[in-house]
Design an enzyme around this catalytic site. Structure first.
Site: not given
Ligand SMILES: *Cc1c(COP(=O)(O)O)cnc(C)c1O
Length: 438
Positions: A144, A239, A270
């Site tokens: 994702y 990522d 995050k």
């Protein structure tokens, strides 16, 4: 268990917010039941609107690495907020956060701040296309990268738990710009590049997959990502929105890539926002120089580098010391070992996989290398396990396709509460139906 107030709020929310939630994985669709509306959080504890307390093993899906409302972060936020919320001009906090990122992740020479992981990957893809003059992007099934149109193909947990093949509303042309390959499959990578290598702008990969559950890359796969992309003139984008500053002080790169060659670009989010909207992409200076205002690739944001968000992120990263990483590893292993023992005692098939202190329990008895493996597990058993944990005061991510997250604030009391709950949950997983299921 009394969930009256959460249920009332959910009913109200459903009438004005689709599904009652502002991000789909919060909706408990995969596990059933009523999502808890939280009223407050402190350290490792969440308190819901019905007054129940839970040990938090979501940690806001990663950011709350120091625990909730950490005093140093709170002080930094209050101090910054008192000086104004957003200037629309450069400010020093953004520089300090950028310097902290560059200091931690050696191959990152320059960085640009944004407000979400989605923006970071979207911008990194645009930059890679601008730099190479090519269009195609390779991604891996189960990874994702946020809800960017072209990256929503086979995109892991959120869509997996909703059992959507992919998202509606993504134009076929966007999907056609993406080549989706199986994770950890060197032969598939080589074949894709052999066929269309000169059209591929970038390979984007989760540094270690966390959005199909935790699936670390094999060393051969990591090495092939670098050599194959470089041989064909494509950029490699790692990522690290989830793994960055969590797997180690330098993310997955610091843990596993020592001795390996660096990716061209990284994305972060995050942890680096400390619970506020801050994210980033960065990497090679010659690639980053293509960005406006220096270069022709446009990218912008009204709230990019927001002073309060960057203050929170900086205080969080500064709090992430070697001791903190050692603590995360210790706590994660204590919990995972106990979970494994409890499930084994009940004869529940399971496999535990790791990326630093991130781990997942797959309800199957063999290792997971890719998305197909991850989907081949007993998600109903996970649902029973999840609800028993919740009833015993432990809030896991509400999907079998997620990492569990711990924080620096998970102390002996919090860990003891988890260890007490685990045998009940293992028994529920082993049973055929969940009592009180709704
Ligand atoms: C969470 C995540 C994103 C998206 O970040 P948002 O801030 O939710 O947009 C992108 N990539 C990975 C690996 C993630 O885990």
């Amino acid at each position: 268990m009394n969930t009256d107030r959460s249920a009332q709020l959910l009913d109200r929310a459903r009438t004005i917010v689709p599904g009652g939630v502002n991000s789909p994985v919060r909706a408990f669709r995969a596990v059933g039941g009523t999502p808890r509306f939280m009223a407050s959080a402190a350290g490792p504890w969440l308190t819901d609107v019905d007054g129940r307390r839970y040990v938090d093993l979501i940690c806001s899906w990663g950011p709350m690495i120091l625990g909730h409302a950490h005093p140093d972060v709170l002080a930094a936020v209050q101090d910054s907020a008192a000086k104004g919320f957003s200037f629309g001009t450069p400010s020093e906090n953004e520089l300090l956060l950028a310097e902290e990122i560059v200091a931690r992740v050696e191959p990152v020479e320059q960085v640009r701040l944004v407000s979400s992981g989605t923006e970071a990957t979207m911008s990194a893809i645009r930059l890679a296309r601008g730099f190479t003059g090519r269009t195609l992007v390779v991604k891996f099934a189960g990874c994702y990268h946020g809800h960017v149109d072209s990256l929503l193909a086979a995109a892991g947990s959120g869509v997996a738990t909703l059992a959507l093949p992919d998202s509606a509303g993504v134009p076929p042309e966007s999907a056609a710009e993406t080549i989706v390959l199986p994770y950890n499959d060197v032969a598939a990578l080589e074949a894709a590049f052999a066929e269309r290598g000169e059209q591929i702008a970038a390979v984007i990969t989760e540094a270690a997959a966390g959005n199909m559950g935790v699936v670390p890359p094999s060393p051969e796969f990591s090495a092939a990502l670098r050599t194959v992309s470089r041989r064909h003139g494509a950029l490699l984008i790692s990522d690290e929105v989830m793994t960055g500053f969590r797997c180690s002080r330098s993310g997955w790169f610091g843990l596993a890539a020592v001795g390996n060659e660096a990716p061209d670009l990284f994305t972060f989010g995050k942890v680096m926002g400390g619970g506020f909207p801050a994210a980033a992409f960065g990497g090679r200076a010659d690639v980053m120089a293509m960005l406006a205002p220096e270069g022709p690739v446009y990218q912008a944001g009204t709230l990019s580098g927001n002073p309060v968000a960057t203050a929170a992120g900086l205080a969080t990263l500064r709090g992430c010391t070697d001791d903190v990483y050692a603590h995360l590893d210790r706590v994660a292993h204590t919990i995972a070992d106990a979970a494994g023992a409890a499930l084994a005692a009940e004869g529940v098939p399971h496999t535990i996989q790791w990326a630093g202190s991130m781990f997942s329990i797959f309800f199957r008895d063999s290792a997971v290398q890719n998305y197909n493996d991850a989907r081949d597990q007993d998600t109903a058993a996970f649902g029973r396990f999840f609800h028993a944990m919740l009833e015993h005061g432990v809030h896991l991510p509400p999907s079998a396709f997620e990492s569990w997250f711990v924080s620096a604030s998970h102390d002996d009391d919090a860990v003891a509460a988890v260890l007490t709950a685990l045998p009940h949950a293992a028994r529920a997983a082993a049973s055929q139906s969940r009592p009180g299921a709704s």
